[in-house]
Design a protein around this motif. Structure first.
Motif, mmCIF file in Angstrom:
data_model
loop_
_atom_site.group_PDB
_atom_site.id
_atom_site.type_symbol
_atom_site.label_atom_id
_atom_site.label_comp_id
_atom_site.label_asym_id
_atom_site.label_seq_id
_atom_site.Cartn_x
_atom_site.Cartn_y
_atom_site.Cartn_z
ATOM 1 N N VAL A 105 0.834 -1.191 0.000
ATOM 2 C CA VAL A 105 0.000 0.000 0.000
ATOM 3 C C VAL A 105 0.872 1.245 0.000
ATOM 4 N N SER A 107 1.746 4.759 1.572
ATOM 5 C CA SER A 107 1.564 5.524 2.793
ATOM 6 C C SER A 107 1.130 6.926 2.411
ATOM 7 N N LEU A 114 4.672 0.930 1.082
ATOM 8 C CA LEU A 114 4.813 0.097 2.276
ATOM 9 C C LEU A 114 4.585 -1.353 1.908
ATOM 10 N N VAL A 116 3.099 -4.372 4.099
ATOM 11 C CA VAL A 116 2.544 -4.737 5.402
ATOM 12 C C VAL A 116 2.674 -6.258 5.521
ATOM 13 N N TYR A 117 3.636 -6.683 6.336
ATOM 14 C CA TYR A 117 4.012 -8.095 6.346
ATOM 15 C C TYR A 117 2.881 -8.990 6.829
ATOM 16 N N ASN A 118 2.110 -8.524 7.787
ATOM 17 C CA ASN A 118 1.064 -9.395 8.319
ATOM 18 C C ASN A 118 -0.130 -9.490 7.381
ATOM 19 N N ARG A 119 -0.229 -8.589 6.408
ATOM 20 C CA ARG A 119 -1.284 -8.726 5.422
ATOM 21 C C ARG A 119 -0.863 -9.640 4.271
ATOM 22 N N ASP A 161 13.755 -2.984 16.248
ATOM 23 C CA ASP A 161 12.797 -2.033 15.687
ATOM 24 C C ASP A 161 12.142 -2.547 14.416
ATOM 25 N N THR A 163 10.541 -5.742 12.013
ATOM 26 C CA THR A 163 9.929 -7.060 12.049
ATOM 27 C C THR A 163 10.885 -8.112 11.501
ATOM 28 N N VAL A 164 10.919 -9.273 12.142
ATOM 29 C CA VAL A 164 11.582 -10.428 11.539
ATOM 30 C C VAL A 164 10.519 -11.116 10.682
ATOM 31 N N ILE A 177 12.098 3.204 7.400
ATOM 32 C CA ILE A 177 10.975 3.894 8.043
ATOM 33 C C ILE A 177 11.103 3.894 9.558
ATOM 34 N N GLN A 178 11.797 2.856 10.100
ATOM 35 C CA GLN A 178 11.971 2.836 11.560
ATOM 36 C C GLN A 178 12.836 4.000 12.013
#
Lengths: 255, 199
Positions: A105, A107, A114, A116-119, A161, A163-164, A177-178
């Motif tokens: 997506v 930003s 971006l 989004v890893y969990n999506r 900071d 995600t793995v 971005i972190q």
């Protein structure tokens, strides 16, 4: 009755072409191709080592790579300047409209792409549609200590900071971005705006030749904006109309 | 073979068997779900209610919340700094693990309860700076012994608050000031952006 699902809307707003916030300038004339940015990026962003077998399948994971080409015919060959290629953070990104689950997506607040890893469900459409070939896919759980006991000591250097990533998700350069968020948070706590040059991505920080400059491109006085408007500047695959946010400088005194 | 099996099911005893099997599966599922909802076993049954009851501020022990992402846990020496001065707690058998931790210079392995997944980056500082109190998210800790989450910490719950705080309504913008309206819209864009927490 229609329900507003608040889904992202893909619009063709070409009048906002230059309204991007973050941008990068890479000077190819002073890049020595030392790969320090590649190593720094991997350390900063928890990019795993895929191992020899998977590397043989071309599954190496790097968010930034140094491209080099030969000019002319053998034996009169001349090397082109080194070109570090990372996600160009396109304003009109080809990876975004093809994602069926909106994992890729745009930003709205930062105007970067971006992931989004969990999506992400791992369809890999985005990587196939990316003209810059900068998206990499987690073919295995590369950071799972149970599956890769030889890499267990590397668990201690993971950046908390970031995600793995699990198996089966796509990933790419995030413009660190972190670090942007950390600097914004610090600036907010000190009650001031983010200063020019305060946000330094891992690649720019590691570059010994300072070939990479990062900053706000909507601020005409910033270092990156001044560097981007020189006559040496060009965008990679500009003819595709993706409006990339990374400007390459080449064709100076070196050539 | 298969016909025989279905014939057996048609018998009254067979139907009772099916019923018992279904009951066993159902109760196993209920038990399994109940197991996931239990707070984990902590090394010390830490009574938050007593500590909050004697007037200790949350930030005295969880001081990182004021400055950064993680509120942190107090070191065992910080715990013992107070507890060794009190006659009751100095000799209490309940605090044996704490005494051992101090003597061996080993940290106490608390099990985190208020957790977000790895793909979420939660920073405490801006929430405290925005004027939120700890109990808004963590509930009334003065009524708890071992900490339990008062609600499920999921994205819908985060976003509901982010949307409510940036809505252009009478609470956030009592004077209908167009400057505040614009500021709220910018804030809303930022606070509902994926990149705020997911990276």
């Amino acid at each position: 009755m229609a329900t507003d699902l608040q889904l992202p809307v893909f619009t063709n707003n070409s009048e906002n072409e230059l309204a991007g916030r973050w941008g990068m300038v890479i000077d190819q004339d002073i890049c020595t191709g030392c790969q320090a940015c590649v190593a720094a990026c991997a350390m900063e962003n928890n990019i795993p080592f895929v191992g020899e077998a998977d590397a043989g399948y071309g599954r190496t994971m790097h968010w930034i790579r140094i491209e080099r080409f030969w000019q002319g015919t053998f034996p009169e060959v001349k090397m082109t300047p080194y070109q570090p290629v990372l996600c160009q953070q396109c304003h009109k990104a080809p990876c975004e409209p093809v994602c069926p689950v909106f994992a890729s997506v745009h930003s709205v607040s930062e105007d970067i792409n971006l992931q989004v890893y969990n999506r992400c469900v791992g369809t890999r459409y985005c990587a196939n549609n990316c003209p810059y070939q900068v998206r990499v896919f987690n073919w295995r759980d590369y950071t799972d200590a149970r599956q890769r006991p030889e890499l267990v000591t590397l668990q201690n250097q993971l950046n908390p900071d970031v995600t793995v990533r699990r198996r089966g998700v796509m990933e790419k350069c995030t413009f660190c971005i972190q670090r942007i968020r950390h600097v914004e948070d610090t600036a907010q706590s000190e009650g001031r705006d983010v200063r020019d040059g305060e946000v330094v991505p891992a690649c720019a920080q590691a570059c010994p030749a300072d070939a990479i400059v990062f900053g706000r491109v909507d601020d005409p006085t910033s270092k990156v904006s001044k560097a981007a408007i020189t006559s040496r500047g060009s965008h990679m695959l500009e003819e595709l109309g993706t409006l990339p946010r990374v400007t390459y400088l080449a064709g100076g005194s070196a050539q | 073979m298969i016909k025989k099996f279905f014939d057996a099911l048609n018998q009254p005893l067979g139907r009772i068997g099916v019923l018992i099997t279904l009951l066993v599966v159902f109760s196993a599922a209920v038990w399994g779900i109940a197991q996931t909802q239990k707070p984990p076993e902590q090394p010390i049954q830490f009574p938050h209610n007593l500590h909050v009851g004697v007037g200790i501020q949350c930030l005295y022990c969880h001081s990182g919340a004021l400055r950064g992402a993680s509120p942190g846990l107090p070191t065992e020496t910080k715990c013992w700094g107070c507890h060794q001065q009190m006659a009751i707690t100095n000799t209490s058998p309940l605090l044996k693990p704490l005494v051992q931790a101090v003597e061996n210079n080993q940290p106490i392995n608390w099990i985190p309860v208020a957790q977000v997944p790895d793909f979420v980056r939660f920073v405490h500082r801006p929430h405290i700076a925005a004027g939120l109190n700890c109990e808004v998210c963590h509930g009334n800790v003065s009524q708890m012994t071992v900490y339990q989450n008062p609600q499920v910490l999921n994205m819908g719950w985060c976003l509901a608050c982010h949307r409510a705080k940036t809505e252009d309504n009478i609470q956030n913008n009592p004077g209908r000031d167009p400057a505040i309206t614009a500021a709220l819209a910018t804030k809303r864009t930022k606070l509902t952006d994926c990149s705020l927490c997911h990276y």
